[in-house]
Design a protein around this motif. Structure first.
Motif, PDB file in Angstrom:
ATOM      1  N   ALA A  22     -37.587 -27.101  83.200  1.00 21.84           N
ATOM      2  CA  ALA A  22     -37.273 -25.698  83.452  1.00 21.84           C
ATOM      3  C   ALA A  22     -38.441 -24.795  83.067  1.00 21.84           C
ATOM      4  CB  ALA A  22     -36.010 -25.300  82.679  1.00 21.84           C
ATOM      5  N   GLU A  23     -39.013 -25.023  81.901  1.00 23.31           N
ATOM      6  CA  GLU A  23     -40.145 -24.205  81.468  1.00 23.31           C
ATOM      7  C   GLU A  23     -41.365 -24.458  82.350  1.00 23.31           C
ATOM      8  OE1 GLU A  23     -40.790 -25.001  77.354  1.00 23.31           O
ATOM      9  OE2 GLU A  23     -39.071 -23.815  76.683  1.00 23.31           O
ATOM     10  N   GLY A  24     -41.562 -25.707  82.748  1.00 22.77           N
ATOM     11  CA  GLY A  24     -42.689 -26.024  83.622  1.00 22.77           C
ATOM     12  C   GLY A  24     -42.591 -25.317  84.957  1.00 22.77           C
ATOM     13  N   MET A  25     -41.384 -25.202  85.499  1.00 21.65           N
ATOM     14  CA  MET A  25     -41.211 -24.513  86.781  1.00 21.65           C
ATOM     15  C   MET A  25     -41.416 -23.015  86.636  1.00 21.65           C
ATOM     16  SD  MET A  25     -37.984 -26.622  88.319  1.00 21.65           S
ATOM     17  CE  MET A  25     -38.042 -25.715  89.857  1.00 21.65           C
ATOM     18  N   VAL A  26     -40.908 -22.445  85.562  1.00 24.07           N
ATOM     19  CA  VAL A  26     -41.067 -21.005  85.346  1.00 24.07           C
ATOM     20  C   VAL A  26     -42.540 -20.631  85.223  1.00 24.07           C
ATOM     21  CG1 VAL A  26     -40.656 -19.141  83.691  1.00 24.07           C
ATOM     22  CG2 VAL A  26     -38.791 -20.678  84.320  1.00 24.07           C
ATOM     23  N   ALA A  31     -42.584 -28.477  89.737  1.00 23.36           N
ATOM     24  CA  ALA A  31     -41.927 -28.049  90.972  1.00 23.36           C
ATOM     25  C   ALA A  31     -40.889 -29.088  91.370  1.00 23.36           C
ATOM     26  CB  ALA A  31     -42.951 -27.858  92.096  1.00 23.36           C
ATOM     27  N   LEU A  32     -39.999 -28.678  92.285  1.00 20.39           N
ATOM     28  CA  LEU A  32     -39.000 -29.586  92.848  1.00 20.39           C
ATOM     29  C   LEU A  32     -39.152 -29.558  94.367  1.00 20.39           C
ATOM     30  CD1 LEU A  32     -35.816 -28.727  90.712  1.00 20.39           C
ATOM     31  CD2 LEU A  32     -37.209 -30.798  90.572  1.00 20.39           C
ATOM     32  N   PRO A  33     -40.092 -30.342  94.914  1.00 20.71           N
ATOM     33  CA  PRO A  33     -40.343 -30.299  96.364  1.00 20.71           C
ATOM     34  C   PRO A  33     -39.148 -30.696  97.207  1.00 20.71           C
ATOM     35  CG  PRO A  33     -41.486 -32.148  95.311  1.00 20.71           C
ATOM     36  CD  PRO A  33     -40.976 -31.285  94.215  1.00 20.71           C
ATOM     37  N   GLN A  34     -38.175 -31.424  96.632  1.00 20.54           N
ATOM     38  CA  GLN A  34     -36.990 -31.808  97.392  1.00 20.54           C
ATOM     39  C   GLN A  34     -36.121 -30.616  97.766  1.00 20.54           C
ATOM     40  OE1 GLN A  34     -37.792 -32.553  94.235  1.00 20.54           O
ATOM     41  NE2 GLN A  34     -36.032 -33.222  93.023  1.00 20.54           N
ATOM     42  N   TYR A  35     -36.370 -29.460  97.116  1.00 22.02           N
ATOM     43  CA  TYR A  35     -35.616 -28.255  97.438  1.00 22.02           C
ATOM     44  C   TYR A  35     -36.503 -27.194  98.095  1.00 22.02           C
ATOM     45  CZ  TYR A  35     -32.048 -30.391  94.529  1.00 22.02           C
ATOM     46  OH  TYR A  35     -31.120 -31.263  94.002  1.00 22.02           O
ATOM     47  N   ALA A  36     -37.644 -27.599  98.596  1.00 21.58           N
ATOM     48  CA  ALA A  36     -38.587 -26.655  99.217  1.00 21.58           C
ATOM     49  C   ALA A  36     -37.913 -25.881 100.353  1.00 21.58           C
ATOM     50  CB  ALA A  36     -39.802 -27.423  99.752  1.00 21.58           C
ATOM     51  N   GLY A  37     -38.156 -24.578 100.352  1.00 20.88           N
ATOM     52  CA  GLY A  37     -37.624 -23.731 101.410  1.00 20.88           C
ATOM     53  C   GLY A  37     -36.146 -23.410 101.296  1.00 20.88           C
ATOM     54  N   THR A  38     -35.531 -23.652 100.130  1.00 25.16           N
ATOM     55  CA  THR A  38     -34.103 -23.383  99.957  1.00 25.16           C
ATOM     56  C   THR A  38     -33.862 -22.407  98.817  1.00 25.16           C
ATOM     57  OG1 THR A  38     -33.681 -25.190  98.370  1.00 25.16           O
ATOM     58  CG2 THR A  38     -33.593 -25.737 100.719  1.00 25.16           C
ATOM     59  N   ARG A  39     -32.627 -21.959  98.717  1.00 28.89           N
ATOM     60  CA  ARG A  39     -32.187 -21.073  97.643  1.00 28.89           C
ATOM     61  C   ARG A  39     -31.036 -21.769  96.936  1.00 28.89           C
ATOM     62  NH1 ARG A  39     -28.516 -16.494  98.038  1.00 28.89           N
ATOM     63  NH2 ARG A  39     -28.954 -14.870  96.486  1.00 28.89           N
ATOM     64  N   LYS A 143     -35.793 -34.543  88.721  1.00 26.78           N
ATOM     65  CA  LYS A 143     -37.135 -35.046  88.471  1.00 26.78           C
ATOM     66  C   LYS A 143     -38.169 -34.118  89.099  1.00 26.78           C
ATOM     67  CE  LYS A 143     -35.426 -38.728  86.508  1.00 26.78           C
ATOM     68  NZ  LYS A 143     -35.488 -38.889  85.033  1.00 26.78           N
ATOM     69  N   GLY A 144     -39.080 -33.628  88.280  1.00 23.72           N
ATOM     70  CA  GLY A 144     -40.166 -32.794  88.784  1.00 23.72           C
ATOM     71  C   GLY A 144     -41.360 -33.634  89.186  1.00 23.72           C
ATOM     72  N   ILE A 145     -42.495 -32.980  89.377  1.00 21.73           N
ATOM     73  CA  ILE A 145     -43.697 -33.686  89.839  1.00 21.73           C
ATOM     74  C   ILE A 145     -44.748 -33.826  88.752  1.00 21.73           C
ATOM     75  CG2 ILE A 145     -43.366 -32.961  92.229  1.00 21.73           C
ATOM     76  CD1 ILE A 145     -45.480 -30.798  91.782  1.00 21.73           C
ATOM     77  N   SER A 146     -44.575 -33.109  87.630  1.00 22.44           N
ATOM     78  CA  SER A 146     -45.600 -33.174  86.592  1.00 22.44           C
ATOM     79  C   SER A 146     -45.479 -34.477  85.813  1.00 22.44           C
ATOM     80  CB  SER A 146     -45.483 -31.992  85.629  1.00 22.44           C
ATOM     81  OG  SER A 146     -44.296 -32.090  84.867  1.00 22.44           O
ATOM     82  N   VAL A 147     -46.602 -34.947  85.333  1.00 26.74           N
ATOM     83  CA  VAL A 147     -46.644 -36.158  84.520  1.00 26.74           C
ATOM     84  C   VAL A 147     -46.378 -35.778  83.075  1.00 26.74           C
ATOM     85  CG1 VAL A 147     -48.061 -38.103  83.766  1.00 26.74           C
ATOM     86  CG2 VAL A 147     -48.283 -37.222  86.095  1.00 26.74           C
ATOM     87  N   LYS A 148     -45.513 -36.525  82.427  1.00 25.06           N
ATOM     88  CA  LYS A 148     -45.198 -36.233  81.035  1.00 25.06           C
ATOM     89  C   LYS A 148     -46.449 -36.356  80.183  1.00 25.06           C
ATOM     90  CE  LYS A 148     -41.943 -37.358  77.344  1.00 25.06           C
ATOM     91  NZ  LYS A 148     -40.819 -38.225  76.914  1.00 25.06           N
ATOM     92  N   ARG A 149     -46.726 -35.323  79.408  1.00 25.59           N
ATOM     93  CA  ARG A 149     -47.955 -35.305  78.609  1.00 25.59           C
ATOM     94  C   ARG A 149     -47.864 -36.290  77.445  1.00 25.59           C
ATOM     95  NH1 ARG A 149     -48.640 -29.581  75.844  1.00 25.59           N
ATOM     96  NH2 ARG A 149     -48.370 -28.914  78.010  1.00 25.59           N
ATOM     97  N   PRO A 150     -48.989 -36.898  77.078  1.00 26.14           N
ATOM     98  CA  PRO A 150     -48.987 -37.795  75.917  1.00 26.14           C
ATOM     99  C   PRO A 150     -48.799 -36.982  74.648  1.00 26.14           C
ATOM    100  CG  PRO A 150     -51.220 -37.464  76.705  1.00 26.14           C
ATOM    101  CD  PRO A 150     -50.315 -36.830  77.727  1.00 26.14           C
ATOM    102  N   PRO A 151     -48.269 -37.586  73.589  1.00 30.07           N
ATOM    103  CA  PRO A 151     -48.042 -36.842  72.345  1.00 30.07           C
ATOM    104  C   PRO A 151     -49.356 -36.373  71.730  1.00 30.07           C
ATOM    105  CG  PRO A 151     -47.729 -39.197  71.995  1.00 30.07           C
ATOM    106  CD  PRO A 151     -47.861 -39.001  73.471  1.00 30.07           C
ATOM    107  N   LEU A 152     -49.350 -35.160  71.184  1.00 28.72           N
ATOM    108  CA  LEU A 152     -50.523 -34.615  70.510  1.00 28.72           C
ATOM    109  C   LEU A 152     -50.317 -34.778  69.012  1.00 28.72           C
ATOM    110  CD1 LEU A 152     -53.209 -33.067  70.792  1.00 28.72           C
ATOM    111  CD2 LEU A 152     -51.899 -30.945  70.597  1.00 28.72           C
ATOM    112  N   THR A 153     -51.042 -35.704  68.430  1.00 31.82           N
ATOM    113  CA  THR A 153     -50.893 -35.963  67.004  1.00 31.82           C
ATOM    114  C   THR A 153     -51.512 -34.820  66.186  1.00 31.82           C
ATOM    115  OG1 THR A 153     -52.997 -37.137  66.815  1.00 31.82           O
ATOM    116  CG2 THR A 153     -51.048 -38.444  67.430  1.00 31.82           C
ATOM    117  N   PHE A 154     -51.181 -34.781  64.907  1.00 35.04           N
ATOM    118  CA  PHE A 154     -51.742 -33.755  64.024  1.00 35.04           C
ATOM    119  C   PHE A 154     -53.262 -33.868  63.984  1.00 35.04           C
ATOM    120  CE2 PHE A 154     -53.438 -32.574  59.878  1.00 35.04           C
ATOM    121  CZ  PHE A 154     -53.009 -31.255  59.777  1.00 35.04           C
ATOM    122  N   ASP A 155     -53.788 -35.107  63.883  1.00 39.73           N
ATOM    123  CA  ASP A 155     -55.238 -35.314  63.824  1.00 39.73           C
ATOM    124  C   ASP A 155     -55.910 -34.835  65.106  1.00 39.73           C
ATOM    125  OD1 ASP A 155     -55.022 -36.340  61.311  1.00 39.73           O
ATOM    126  OD2 ASP A 155     -55.062 -38.447  61.938  1.00 39.73           O
TER     127      ASP A 155
END
Length: 299
Positions: A22-26, A31-39, A143-155
């Motif tokens: 949800a935050e990624g789309m905002v 994106a959700l290309p399966q719903y392209a052109g719809t409301r 399911k969106g299109i973005s790849v899940k980011r790897p974890p960002l460790t403290f170091d």
């Protein structure tokens, strides 16, 4: 408290929208290309949480998401926010009941256009997903299109912060230079990159930044090529922090044509000006426009 989001397509079962999706789309990162052109209908609920368990639904509201040709919702959200703000700040009439009621009617139409009310069926389906009694009660996740980011460790975060703490100085130094100085700057950066190959990629990046700024200055001086007229609608809070709620642009050939187009856009959207909303115009070269788009996506 916690929030959850659900998509209610016209056909098929509702889908859960993860917070990351949800935050990624905002913010234009997903994106959700399966719903392209719809409301589509989207429901957002706020939950009361005790520890890790949801106790009850505090509030629920429905909105319409308009997906563009690639499944992006940003343009639709911008239009929705602009319509609602415009309706809310429509000046009241002063001579007659019919005129005085017009702002309310306008707001009502905006609400009907961009929002919907959840019924018992939708709330029951959401509740079943939150407090499932069987495995079939749980909704599938979209399911969106973005790849899940790897974890960002403290170091890793600390190392990145240390390495990039003063990067702003590079762009600041380049922005202060005129065209002749930029040419020498870029040449010397590439020369030093060859002399110190362990930092070659960094010197190359600095030289490229100088090249881009040099080209922007050249295009601004000449005034030819592709330009953009841009109008931003910005809402300001009590701390004088602005949030873009609308952006309108027009592609033009030549700087003067862009200036004329900006005046036209400014007149078209002047009604969106309000006590806490400004309408600002500017003209940009195509390079600056592309940088502005990248900055918006990063935000």
């Amino acid at each position: 408290m916690s929030s959850r989001h659900y998509l209610f397509p016209d056909d098929g079962e509702p889908l859960r929208l993860s917070r990351r999706l949800a935050e990624g789309m905002v913010f234009g990162k997903d994106a959700l290309p399966q719903y392209a052109g719809t409301r589509q209908k989207v429901a957002s609920v706020v939950l009361e949480i005790d520890g890790t368990k949801a106790q009850r639904i505090l509030s629920a509201h429905g909105s319409y998401w308009t997906f563009d040709a690639v499944g992006d919702i940003r343009r639709g959200l911008t239009r929705s926010a602009g319509d609602i703000i415009n309706a809310a700040h429509t000046p009241a009439g002063s001579n007659g009941t019919v005129v005085a009621l017009q702002p309310r009617l306008s707001k009502k139409r905006a609400e009907e256009e961009h929002r919907w009310t959840l019924g018992k069926a939708e709330l029951d389906r959401i509740a079943a997903d939150i407090w499932p009694k069987t495995s079939s009660d749980r909704l599938k996740s979209a399911k969106g299109i973005s790849v899940k980011r790897p974890p960002l460790t403290f170091d890793a975060r600390h190392a990145l912060d240390e390495a990039t703490a003063d990067l702003w100085k590079i762009s600041h130094a380049i922005d202060e230079l005129k065209e002749p100085s930029l040419k020498g700057f870029a040449y010397e950066a590439r020369t030093r990159g060859a002399a110190f190959p362990e930092h070659g990629a960094l010197y190359q990046a600095v030289a490229q930044m100088a090249d881009e700024h040099l080209e922007i200055l050249r295009r601004r001086r000449v005034g030819k090529g592709v330009w953009y007229a841009v109008v931003d609608v910005i809402m300001w809070d009590d701390n004088h922090v602005g949030t873009s709620v609308g952006r309108y642009h027009e592609e033009c050939y030549g700087k003067q044509a862009a200036v004329i187009a900006a005046r036209k856009l400014l007149a078209e959207h002047a009604a969106e000006f309000a006590e806490n909303v400004t309408v600002e115009a500017e003209v940009l070269t195509d390079l600056e426009w592309q940088d502005r788009l990248k900055g918006s996506e990063a935000d």
